[in-house]
Write a protein that holds these residues in place. Structure first.
Motif, PDB file in Angstrom:
ATOM      1  N   ALA A 191       1.876  10.884 -12.191  1.00 15.26           N
ATOM      2  CA  ALA A 191       1.732   9.842 -11.179  1.00 15.26           C
ATOM      3  C   ALA A 191       1.860   8.489 -11.839  1.00 15.26           C
ATOM      4  O   ALA A 191       1.340   8.257 -12.903  1.00 15.26           O
ATOM      5  N   THR A 192       2.548   7.581 -11.186  1.00 14.38           N
ATOM      6  CA  THR A 192       2.725   6.248 -11.735  1.00 14.38           C
ATOM      7  C   THR A 192       2.976   5.271 -10.621  1.00 14.38           C
ATOM      8  O   THR A 192       3.222   5.649  -9.492  1.00 14.38           O
ATOM      9  N   ALA A 193       2.944   4.005 -10.935  1.00 13.20           N
ATOM     10  CA  ALA A 193       3.139   2.986  -9.915  1.00 13.20           C
ATOM     11  C   ALA A 193       4.601   2.741  -9.660  1.00 13.20           C
ATOM     12  O   ALA A 193       5.439   2.979 -10.503  1.00 13.20           O
ATOM     13  N   PRO A 194       4.923   2.225  -8.468  1.00 14.60           N
ATOM     14  CA  PRO A 194       6.269   1.762  -8.237  1.00 14.60           C
ATOM     15  C   PRO A 194       6.567   0.690  -9.269  1.00 14.60           C
ATOM     16  O   PRO A 194       5.670   0.016  -9.747  1.00 14.60           O
TER      17      PRO A 194
ATOM     18  N   TRP B   6       9.396   0.016  -2.137  1.00 14.01           N
ATOM     19  CA  TRP B   6       8.115  -0.641  -2.363  1.00 14.01           C
ATOM     20  C   TRP B   6       8.256  -2.152  -2.257  1.00 14.01           C
ATOM     21  O   TRP B   6       7.517  -2.804  -1.526  1.00 14.01           O
ATOM     22  N   ARG B   7       9.182  -2.728  -3.006  1.00 16.76           N
ATOM     23  CA  ARG B   7       9.278  -4.189  -3.010  1.00 16.76           C
ATOM     24  C   ARG B   7       9.728  -4.729  -1.652  1.00 16.76           C
ATOM     25  O   ARG B   7       9.305  -5.796  -1.234  1.00 16.76           O
ATOM     26  N   GLN B   8      10.571  -3.974  -0.969  1.00 13.90           N
ATOM     27  CA  GLN B   8      10.983  -4.391   0.371  1.00 13.90           C
ATOM     28  C   GLN B   8       9.794  -4.399   1.315  1.00 13.90           C
ATOM     29  O   GLN B   8       9.602  -5.330   2.107  1.00 13.90           O
ATOM     30  N   SER B   9       8.979  -3.370   1.209  1.00 11.93           N
ATOM     31  CA  SER B   9       7.845  -3.221   2.117  1.00 11.93           C
ATOM     32  C   SER B   9       6.813  -4.309   1.925  1.00 11.93           C
ATOM     33  O   SER B   9       6.351  -4.933   2.893  1.00 11.93           O
TER      34      SER B   9
ATOM     35  N   CYS C 248      13.525   9.480   5.445  1.00 14.12           N
ATOM     36  CA  CYS C 248      14.061  10.829   5.616  1.00 14.12           C
ATOM     37  C   CYS C 248      13.660  11.355   6.997  1.00 14.12           C
ATOM     38  O   CYS C 248      12.715  10.863   7.613  1.00 14.12           O
ATOM     39  N   THR C 249      14.354  12.361   7.475  1.00 19.30           N
ATOM     40  CA  THR C 249      14.052  12.895   8.799  1.00 19.30           C
ATOM     41  C   THR C 249      12.663  13.507   8.881  1.00 19.30           C
ATOM     42  O   THR C 249      12.089  13.620   9.969  1.00 19.30           O
ATOM     43  N   ASN C 250      12.098  13.900   7.722  1.00 19.89           N
ATOM     44  CA  ASN C 250      10.745  14.455   7.734  1.00 19.89           C
ATOM     45  C   ASN C 250       9.679  13.371   7.789  1.00 19.89           C
ATOM     46  O   ASN C 250       8.479  13.669   7.830  1.00 19.89           O
ATOM     47  N   GLY C 251      10.101  12.102   7.773  1.00 22.24           N
ATOM     48  CA  GLY C 251       9.168  10.996   7.883  1.00 22.24           C
ATOM     49  C   GLY C 251       8.845  10.301   6.586  1.00 22.24           C
ATOM     50  O   GLY C 251       8.326   9.186   6.588  1.00 22.24           O
ATOM     51  N   GLY C 252       9.125  10.951   5.463  1.00 23.05           N
ATOM     52  CA  GLY C 252       8.790  10.371   4.176  1.00 23.05           C
ATOM     53  C   GLY C 252       9.850   9.417   3.653  1.00 23.05           C
ATOM     54  O   GLY C 252      10.982   9.374   4.143  1.00 23.05           O
ATOM     55  N   PHE C 253       9.460   8.630   2.659  1.00 20.39           N
ATOM     56  CA  PHE C 253      10.356   7.701   1.991  1.00 20.39           C
ATOM     57  C   PHE C 253      10.375   8.002   0.496  1.00 20.39           C
ATOM     58  O   PHE C 253       9.323   8.277  -0.092  1.00 20.39           O
ATOM     59  N   ALA C 254      11.535   7.908  -0.094  1.00 17.50           N
ATOM     60  CA  ALA C 254      11.651   7.951  -1.546  1.00 17.50           C
ATOM     61  C   ALA C 254      11.646   6.510  -2.045  1.00 17.50           C
ATOM     62  O   ALA C 254      11.695   5.561  -1.264  1.00 17.50           O
ATOM     63  N   ALA C 255      11.594   6.328  -3.364  1.00 16.82           N
ATOM     64  CA  ALA C 255      11.588   4.974  -3.913  1.00 16.82           C
ATOM     65  C   ALA C 255      12.867   4.223  -3.549  1.00 16.82           C
ATOM     66  O   ALA C 255      12.839   3.023  -3.267  1.00 16.82           O
ATOM     67  N   PHE C 256      13.988   4.940  -3.532  1.00 21.98           N
ATOM     68  CA  PHE C 256      15.271   4.320  -3.170  1.00 21.98           C
ATOM     69  C   PHE C 256      16.303   5.413  -2.978  1.00 21.98           C
ATOM     70  O   PHE C 256      16.381   6.358  -3.757  1.00 21.98           O
ATOM     71  N   ARG C 257      17.089   5.270  -1.920  1.00 21.47           N
ATOM     72  CA  ARG C 257      18.212   6.190  -1.691  1.00 21.47           C
ATOM     73  C   ARG C 257      19.485   5.363  -1.623  1.00 21.47           C
ATOM     74  O   ARG C 257      19.668   4.548  -0.716  1.00 21.47           O
TER      75      ARG C 257
ATOM     76  N   LEU D 298      13.110  12.665  -4.122  1.00 23.96           N
ATOM     77  CA  LEU D 298      11.730  12.497  -4.561  1.00 23.96           C
ATOM     78  C   LEU D 298      10.949  11.595  -3.600  1.00 23.96           C
ATOM     79  O   LEU D 298      10.661  10.432  -3.880  1.00 23.96           O
ATOM     80  N   VAL D 299      10.594  12.165  -2.461  1.00 24.57           N
ATOM     81  CA  VAL D 299       9.794  11.440  -1.483  1.00 24.57           C
ATOM     82  C   VAL D 299       8.377  11.302  -2.049  1.00 24.57           C
ATOM     83  O   VAL D 299       7.846  12.232  -2.654  1.00 24.57           O
ATOM     84  N   ASP D 300       7.764  10.130  -1.874  1.00 23.89           N
ATOM     85  CA  ASP D 300       6.433   9.922  -2.459  1.00 23.89           C
ATOM     86  C   ASP D 300       5.499   9.205  -1.494  1.00 23.89           C
ATOM     87  O   ASP D 300       5.933   8.544  -0.552  1.00 23.89           O
ATOM     88  N   SER D 301       4.221   9.331  -1.774  1.00 22.51           N
ATOM     89  CA  SER D 301       3.197   8.768  -0.885  1.00 22.51           C
ATOM     90  C   SER D 301       3.183   7.252  -0.912  1.00 22.51           C
ATOM     91  O   SER D 301       2.938   6.606   0.118  1.00 22.51           O
ATOM     92  N   ASN D 302       3.434   6.649  -2.072  1.00 20.48           N
ATOM     93  CA  ASN D 302       3.350   5.201  -2.194  1.00 20.48           C
ATOM     94  C   ASN D 302       4.449   4.504  -1.407  1.00 20.48           C
ATOM     95  O   ASN D 302       4.192   3.560  -0.654  1.00 20.48           O
ATOM     96  N   SER D 303       5.671   4.956  -1.576  1.00 23.15           N
ATOM     97  CA  SER D 303       6.783   4.359  -0.831  1.00 23.15           C
ATOM     98  C   SER D 303       6.592   4.561   0.663  1.00 23.15           C
ATOM     99  O   SER D 303       6.822   3.638   1.459  1.00 23.15           O
TER     100      SER D 303
END
Length: 409
Positions: free
Chosen positions: A19-22, A55-58, A84-93, A105-110
């Motif tokens: 686990a690490t930060a954006p 992250w930075r956009q948000s 993503c269609t499942n609702g999650g976001f990756a750091a960047f696509r 790599l969808v993650d909780s922080n993004s």
């Protein structure tokens, strides 16, 4: 709340399951490498977005909303296009038109940051709902969240997720794991007791391999806002009756004790220090200092933030200019929480500087209540759902962020 690591390090640790930060929060003081992808026109910042784009956009969008700026439609569209269609976001696509798959790599922080941003801009209820659903499914048995699904819970990820839940109108105390645990329970398990322990009141990022807890200033700042039930941009809190750490397990206790710990850290030199892994040299941690100021002000009022904030005004300008939108946003949050003017930050207009890192905003004037209602539509979600501390007793959320692996001094 600090974002508290270079992009390369973030990438490597994410891939191997740490686990690490954006990147923006990971180390906004370290410039990203030359972009390996083209910078989308709707994205804030000009450095490589591979590890911190969402992250930075948000947090840029949340910061703009905080100061009454309406972002360009293309900026919001870019963010929603990353989902993503499942609702999650990756750091960047890099190819948002391509369907997400198991390698994404969808993650909780993004995801949590994007939910907070989309609530703030209004009119994106569908995307918000899907994001919240994904976060609920990603909750660990202990009530918390890790950076990626399947990772152990950490204070920072748990924090930013609770902020998203609150922003979206959820009551975090009602969001329970299969074992009946909440995010508050996860944060409480990471809090060092006031008595009988060094660094009492602080939160650990995660237990070490032996199950021991070590104070982490970044995780502590996150924990304050989580316990308060706020998002990234809290307002000024009320001064407490006492500034002494007192053992207790409620949300109010967690926020107070963590803020007292941070006050103690800042009282010695006005800023927090960090040591980069592999080095014995320490340097000011501008981002984490800003997060600490924000959290202390939100929990305890401004009594202990005046001098550290003045230090930021004097010293953090060059860091923000080098680091870009995430850094400007952190400083805007600190100004907002302490009741200062972000348009006059030691002679720098933070709002103008942030706006200049991306597409020109649609408006720089605060929307009226009627305009916001129109944007949200009937039954729209409020920008920040107000939850009394009593209602969230037993909850927690971290600050902006996912944990720094630097040694906090």
């Amino acid at each position: 709340m600090n974002i508290r690591r270079s992009a390369a390090l973030v990438a490597a640790t994410a891939v191997i399951g740490m686990a690490t930060a954006p990147a923006a929060l990971a180390d906004a003081s370290a410039p990203s490498a030359s972009p390996s992808v083209a910078i989308p026109s709707g994205l804030y910042g000009k450095t490589d977005p591979t590890y911190d784009g969402v992250w930075r956009q948000s947090i840029a969008l949340v910061a703009q909303d905080t100061v009454g700026v309406k972002p360009a439609d293309k900026a919001v569209d870019w963010l929603t296009g990353q989902q993503c269609t499942n609702g999650g976001f990756a750091a960047f696509r890099a190819e948002p038109g391509k369907e997400c798959d198991k390698k994404t790599l969808v993650d909780s922080n993004s995801t949590a940051a994007a939910v907070q941003a989309l609530v703030a801009v209004g009119g994106r209820e569908g995307e918000v709902t899907r994001g919240v659903d994904w976060l609920k499914k990603a909750q660990n048995g202990d009530g918390g969240w890790g950076y990626n699904v399947g990772m152990d819970s950490d204070a920072n990820s748990t924090a930013v997720v609770i902020g998203a839940l609150v922003a979206a109108g959820e009551k975090p105390a009602d969001v329970k794991s299969g074992r009946g645990k909440t995010g508050q329970d996860a944060l409480a398990a990471l809090a060092l007791p006031c008595s009988g322990a060094k660094d009492g009141g602080a939160l650990a990022y995660q237990p070490d391999k032996k199950g021991k807890l070590a104070a982490n200033a970044d995780a502590t700042a996150a924990g304050v806002l989580g316990a308060l039930g706020t998002g990234m941009a809290p307002g000024k809190g009320k001064a407490p009756d006492s500034y002494v750490c007192k053992d207790g397990r409620t949300a109010g206790d967690l926020a107070h004790n963590a803020a007292v710990y941070l006050q103690g850290q800042l009282s010695t030199r006005l800023y927090l220090k960090a040591v980069t892994p592999g080095s014995t040299k320490s340097q000011p941690d501008y981002g984490n200092t800003a997060d600490a100021v924000t959290s202390i002000a939100a929990a305890e009022g401004v009594k202990y933030t005046k001098d550290p904030y003045a230090w930021l005004e004097k010293n953090a300008g060059d860091w923000a200019e080098q680091s870009g939108p995430a850094a400007y946003a952190q400083l805007i949050f600190a100004a907002h929480a302490t009741g200062n003017d972000p348009r006059d930050f030691g002679g720098t207009d933070l709002v103008k500087a942030l706006n200049a890192t991306g597409p020109a905003p649609s408006s720089t004037k605060a929307a009226t209540a009627d305009e916001k209602k129109k944007d949200d539509g009937d039954g729209g979600i409020s920008v920040w759902y107000v939850v009394a501390v009593a209602a969230v007793a037993g909850i927690g959320i971290g600050f902006l962020f996912s944990g720094r692996k630097k040694q906090q001094l």
